[in-house]
Design a protein around this motif. Structure first.
Motif, PDB file in Angstrom:
ATOM      1  N   SER A 100       0.739  -1.008  -0.074  1.00 26.24           N
ATOM      2  CA  SER A 100       0.164  -0.034   0.024  1.00 26.24           C
ATOM      3  C   SER A 100       0.994   1.234   0.023  1.00 26.24           C
ATOM      4  O   SER A 100       1.420   1.428   0.935  1.00 26.24           O
ATOM      5  CB  SER A 100      -1.049   0.011   1.262  1.00 26.24           C
ATOM      6  OG  SER A 100      -1.727   1.223   1.541  1.00 26.24           O
ATOM      7  N   ASN A 155      -0.475   4.147   0.140  1.00 29.25           N
ATOM      8  CA  ASN A 155      -1.029   4.876   1.163  1.00 29.25           C
ATOM      9  C   ASN A 155      -0.207   4.950   2.513  1.00 29.25           C
ATOM     10  O   ASN A 155      -0.132   5.706   3.416  1.00 29.25           O
ATOM     11  CB  ASN A 155      -2.671   4.774   1.248  1.00 29.25           C
ATOM     12  CG  ASN A 155      -3.315   5.775   0.111  1.00 29.25           C
ATOM     13  OD1 ASN A 155      -3.017   6.880   0.215  1.00 29.25           O
ATOM     14  ND2 ASN A 155      -3.993   4.951  -0.588  1.00 29.25           N
ATOM     15  N   ARG A 163      -0.662   8.222   4.507  1.00 26.76           N
ATOM     16  CA  ARG A 163      -1.815   8.715   4.286  1.00 26.76           C
ATOM     17  C   ARG A 163      -2.822   7.887   4.955  1.00 26.76           C
ATOM     18  O   ARG A 163      -3.138   6.621   4.549  1.00 26.76           O
ATOM     19  CB  ARG A 163      -2.000   8.821   2.771  1.00 26.76           C
ATOM     20  CG  ARG A 163      -1.199   9.514   2.005  1.00 26.76           C
ATOM     21  CD  ARG A 163      -1.259  10.921   2.182  1.00 26.76           C
ATOM     22  NE  ARG A 163      -2.703  11.631   1.849  1.00 26.76           N
ATOM     23  CZ  ARG A 163      -2.879  12.057   0.725  1.00 26.76           C
ATOM     24  NH1 ARG A 163      -1.933  12.285  -0.410  1.00 26.76           N
ATOM     25  NH2 ARG A 163      -4.065  12.688   0.364  1.00 26.76           N
ATOM     26  N   TYR A 220      -6.450   6.589   6.449  1.00 26.36           N
ATOM     27  CA  TYR A 220      -7.694   6.224   5.590  1.00 26.36           C
ATOM     28  C   TYR A 220      -8.760   7.273   5.186  1.00 26.36           C
ATOM     29  O   TYR A 220      -9.507   7.041   4.217  1.00 26.36           O
ATOM     30  CB  TYR A 220      -8.542   4.974   6.499  1.00 26.36           C
ATOM     31  CG  TYR A 220      -9.478   4.218   5.537  1.00 26.36           C
ATOM     32  CD1 TYR A 220      -8.965   3.271   4.366  1.00 26.36           C
ATOM     33  CD2 TYR A 220     -10.653   4.534   5.925  1.00 26.36           C
ATOM     34  CE1 TYR A 220      -9.775   2.762   3.869  1.00 26.36           C
ATOM     35  CE2 TYR A 220     -11.671   3.570   5.044  1.00 26.36           C
ATOM     36  CZ  TYR A 220     -11.311   2.874   3.804  1.00 26.36           C
ATOM     37  OH  TYR A 220     -11.971   2.213   3.099  1.00 26.36           O
ATOM     38  N   LEU A 243      -7.322   9.543   1.972  1.00 20.10           N
ATOM     39  CA  LEU A 243      -6.363   8.668   0.831  1.00 20.10           C
ATOM     40  C   LEU A 243      -6.162   9.211  -0.247  1.00 20.10           C
ATOM     41  O   LEU A 243      -6.776  10.170  -0.781  1.00 20.10           O
ATOM     42  CB  LEU A 243      -7.235   7.319   0.460  1.00 20.10           C
ATOM     43  CG  LEU A 243      -7.487   6.318   1.663  1.00 20.10           C
ATOM     44  CD1 LEU A 243      -8.312   5.192   1.017  1.00 20.10           C
ATOM     45  CD2 LEU A 243      -6.106   5.773   2.222  1.00 20.10           C
ATOM     46  N   ASN A 244      -5.048   9.023  -0.929  1.00 23.45           N
ATOM     47  CA  ASN A 244      -4.787   9.321  -2.214  1.00 23.45           C
ATOM     48  C   ASN A 244      -5.077   8.415  -2.824  1.00 23.45           C
ATOM     49  O   ASN A 244      -5.098   7.063  -3.037  1.00 23.45           O
ATOM     50  CB  ASN A 244      -3.269   9.297  -2.454  1.00 23.45           C
ATOM     51  CG  ASN A 244      -3.039   9.615  -3.885  1.00 23.45           C
ATOM     52  OD1 ASN A 244      -3.127   9.082  -4.821  1.00 23.45           O
ATOM     53  ND2 ASN A 244      -1.881  10.802  -4.148  1.00 23.45           N
ATOM     54  N   TYR A 263      -3.057   6.005  -5.395  1.00 21.62           N
ATOM     55  CA  TYR A 263      -2.298   4.927  -4.601  1.00 21.62           C
ATOM     56  C   TYR A 263      -3.451   3.946  -4.128  1.00 21.62           C
ATOM     57  O   TYR A 263      -3.049   2.796  -4.196  1.00 21.62           O
ATOM     58  CB  TYR A 263      -1.830   5.965  -3.209  1.00 21.62           C
ATOM     59  CG  TYR A 263      -0.829   6.635  -3.302  1.00 21.62           C
ATOM     60  CD1 TYR A 263      -0.207   6.779  -4.487  1.00 21.62           C
ATOM     61  CD2 TYR A 263      -0.548   7.537  -2.028  1.00 21.62           C
ATOM     62  CE1 TYR A 263       0.968   7.942  -4.499  1.00 21.62           C
ATOM     63  CE2 TYR A 263       0.502   8.382  -2.368  1.00 21.62           C
ATOM     64  CZ  TYR A 263       1.279   8.653  -3.440  1.00 21.62           C
ATOM     65  OH  TYR A 263       2.312   9.538  -3.398  1.00 21.62           O
ATOM     66  N   ASN A 276      -5.456   0.336   7.278  1.00 17.69           N
ATOM     67  CA  ASN A 276      -5.782   1.400   6.232  1.00 17.69           C
ATOM     68  C   ASN A 276      -6.418   0.638   5.079  1.00 17.69           C
ATOM     69  O   ASN A 276      -7.253  -0.171   5.166  1.00 17.69           O
ATOM     70  CB  ASN A 276      -4.481   1.971   5.813  1.00 17.69           C
ATOM     71  CG  ASN A 276      -4.482   3.670   5.452  1.00 17.69           C
ATOM     72  OD1 ASN A 276      -5.303   3.568   4.427  1.00 17.69           O
ATOM     73  ND2 ASN A 276      -3.669   4.359   5.932  1.00 17.69           N
ATOM     74  N   ASP A 277      -6.206   1.175   3.887  1.00 11.30           N
ATOM     75  CA  ASP A 277      -6.450   0.547   2.594  1.00 11.30           C
ATOM     76  C   ASP A 277      -6.379  -0.978   2.402  1.00 11.30           C
ATOM     77  O   ASP A 277      -6.878  -1.651   1.630  1.00 11.30           O
ATOM     78  CB  ASP A 277      -6.424   1.392   1.398  1.00 11.30           C
ATOM     79  CG  ASP A 277      -4.793   1.489   0.961  1.00 11.30           C
ATOM     80  OD1 ASP A 277      -3.893   1.299   2.002  1.00 11.30           O
ATOM     81  OD2 ASP A 277      -4.716   2.345  -0.101  1.00 11.30           O
TER      82      ASP A 277
END
Length: 281
Positions: free
Chosen positions: A98, A100, A105, A107, A110-111, A114, A161-162
């Motif tokens: 990830s 991010n 970055r 959650y 987020l970009n 990314y 995160n993501d």
């Protein structure tokens, strides 16, 4: 001591980077159990990691490839079947990254560029790996494909995160493609939801040390190690699990079924062992 659990079986192992990698442990154990296989990772990872050492130890050819590239995956299957002398019996997908997380970055900020890369690398590559293998008829009947997941696919974990979204997608792909692959070609597709493990990728997650300690206290059997995860992977590659497919299998010492453990509660209660909580900074 080996049991010849995979004697005569041919495989492809995606994602080994160094001796911290679960994929690395899988390769060592698969070799000890009589399997032959190829190793593959991105060209950058092949240069930066220590795959040459693993290659020599396991007598396994390294095939640099980007798992998000259909053309690269086609080349991996073709070369693997050529080198190993036939169709593939097992595939390990141990891939996750990830940007991010790497770029810190959070959650809720987020970009999205990314995020798209996170999903492509960590989950959609699993679909591509399966689809390419299916179209090339590269995996033998009763073959086994395993992807590595984490319980954050089902539950919210601070700092994951993501990657949680990616793991959810990974597990969905295993179910959806597993049905088709099983119906059409008798190939098994499963994911293993492993304990937090101190790999190169895992160590990049915010608060990872605390997460490992928490899960250790929560799990009645404690965290599963990379070596133990490798052993579990091998059982899914073996003929002893021929009717196991479309499953997300928890390998976490019982963590996924515990609400509160004695050790975790004891540690929690220690936070109240101070008369004046306001004195704490």
């Amino acid at each position: 001591m080996g049991y010849n659990l995979l004697k005569g079986k041919r495989g492809i192992i995606f994602g080994a980077l160094n001796d911290m990698s679960i994929a690395w442990k899988v390769a060592e154990m698969a070799h000890a159990e009589g399997a032959t296989f190829t190793l593959t990772n991105t060209p950058v990872a092949c240069r930066m990691g220590t795959l040459t050492e693993l290659s020599e130890k396991c007598n396994a050819e390294v095939i640099p490839a980007d798992a998000t590239s259909v053309e690269d995956l086609e080349a991996v299957y073709a070369r693997s079947m050529e080198v190993l002398g036939g169709k593939i019996d097992f595939v390990l997908h141990s891939i996750g990254m990830s940007l991010n997380v790497r770029k810190k970055r959070v959650y809720h900020d987020l970009n999205y560029s990314y995020l798209n890369k996170t999903l492509d690398i960590s989950a959609i590559s699993f679909h591509k790996l399966l689809q390419v293998g299916f179209k090339m008829d590269a995996i033998s009947e009763w073959g086994s494909v395993v992807g590595l997941s984490y319980v954050a696919a089902q539950r919210s974990f601070y700092g994951y995160n993501d990657m949680a979204d990616a793991k959810s997608l990974l597990e969905s792909i295993a179910r959806s493609f597993g049905y088709i692959y099983g119906r059409e070609k008798k190939v098994r597709v499963n994911t293993i939801s492993q304990s937090p493990t101190m790999t190169t990728a895992g160590s990049g997650v915010k608060g990872f040390d605390g997460l490992m300690d928490f899960s250790e206290r929560m799990s009645p059997l404690g965290n599963a190690t990379a070596e133990e995860c490798a052993g579990y992977c091998l059982t899914l590659f073996s003929d002893f699990t021929r009717k196991v497919t479309m499953q997300n299998l928890f390998h976490d010492g019982g963590f996924s079924n515990v609400g509160m453990s004695l050790r975790a509660m004891t540690q929690y209660n220690k936070s109240f062992d101070v008369d004046d909580i306001s004195s704490l900074d």
